[in-house]
Scaffold this active site. Structure first.
Site, mmCIF file in Angstrom:
data_model
loop_
_atom_site.group_PDB
_atom_site.id
_atom_site.type_symbol
_atom_site.label_atom_id
_atom_site.label_comp_id
_atom_site.label_asym_id
_atom_site.label_seq_id
_atom_site.Cartn_x
_atom_site.Cartn_y
_atom_site.Cartn_z
ATOM 1 N N LYS A 29 0.817 -1.219 0.000
ATOM 2 C CA LYS A 29 0.000 0.000 0.000
ATOM 3 C C LYS A 29 0.846 1.263 0.000
ATOM 4 C CE LYS A 29 -0.577 0.146 5.037
ATOM 5 N NZ LYS A 29 -1.567 0.130 6.137
ATOM 6 N N GLY A 30 2.098 1.178 0.455
ATOM 7 C CA GLY A 30 2.973 2.334 0.440
ATOM 8 C C GLY A 30 2.503 3.448 1.356
#
Length: 259
Positions: A141-142
């Site tokens: 998801k960063g």
């Protein structure tokens, strides 16, 4: 080198060789300082804050806010006018020099130039229990709209989490034949991050691995200059994302002939 002058939002010319803080009017030098003093809240404490700021070189110090923190401590917000300037045009910063590619471009670059998966292992090491940094770089998801390395094509990214001993991170890197090791450090009290980062380099050198893998570090108080001083290949501080790290790693692999 930056141009000597530029226009501000009002169209005025700003001399970049003599830059000073801006508050309400260009070059007014206004600054806001926030700090805590080990003194009781009151008029004497306010005067202590004013005198301290004046000794720092600011004129017309004004305490705009203070709050009793308890046990004889007081928090202050003080405004003052800075009299100093800096020559912006003479500033040289040691930073990672790389053309940053986006996630798709990184995957294509690996396919075209490396022709195998790039393996990256990372962790928050030592006693550091914070994973926000390493998760932002590695997890799928960063962070802030920037996907992590797990979502990058042709990249195998392994996040070992927090409080990982340096020895364990190195062992994992050896096990998977990693191209790069990422060390995240968030806790910096009493320079504990410096000691831990230094230990990591020493262990890598002792095992003869330092020249076989890229070694990177990152965190809120990490700069590229500091990283290199400690023996790392690169350092990534605030406002850097997975694509910055990936772009550096994959171009360095090609540059160093580690295909």
């Amino acid at each position: 080198m930056a141009a000597k002058c530029k226009a501000d939002i009002a169209g005025n010319q700003v001399d970049l060789t003599k830059v000073k803080p801006y508050g309400d009017t260009m070059n007014d030098g206004m600054m806001e300082l926030a700090f805590t003093l080990p003194v009781p809240a009151g008029e004497e404490g306010q005067e202590a804050a004013r005198q301290l700021v004046k000794k720092m070189g600011l004129t017309e110090p004004n305490v705009t806010y203070f709050h009793d923190m308890g046990n004889g401590f007081t928090f202050f917000v003080v405004y003052g006018k800075c009299q100093h300037t800096v020559d912006y045009t003479s500033i040289k910063v040691t930073k990672v020099e790389v053309d940053v590619m986006d996630r798709i471009e990184c995957g294509d670059y690996i396919a075209d130039n490396i022709k195998r998966d790039v393996v990256i292992v990372g962790a928050s090491t030592g006693t550091d229990a914070h994973t926000v940094g390493i998760d932002a770089i590695i997890n799928m998801k960063g962070f802030h709209g920037h996907f992590g390395l797990e979502r990058f094509k042709n990249v195998v990214a392994i996040n070992m989490g927090s409080q990982v001993p340096n020895e364990e991170l190195i062992a994992k890197a050896k096990e998977v034949n990693a191209d790069a090791i990422l060390v995240s450090q968030t806790v910096t009290q009493k320079d504990v991050h410096i000691h831990n980062l230094t230990n990591m380099v020493e262990l890598m050198e002792a095992e003869g691995l330092r020249d076989k893998m890229l070694l990177l570090c990152g965190g809120p108080r990490i700069s590229h200059e500091l990283a290199q001083e400690l023996g790392y290949d690169a350092g990534f501080g605030p406002h850097t994302y997975a694509e910055h790290v990936a772009s550096y790693i994959i171009t360095e692999i090609v540059k160093r002939g580690r295909i």
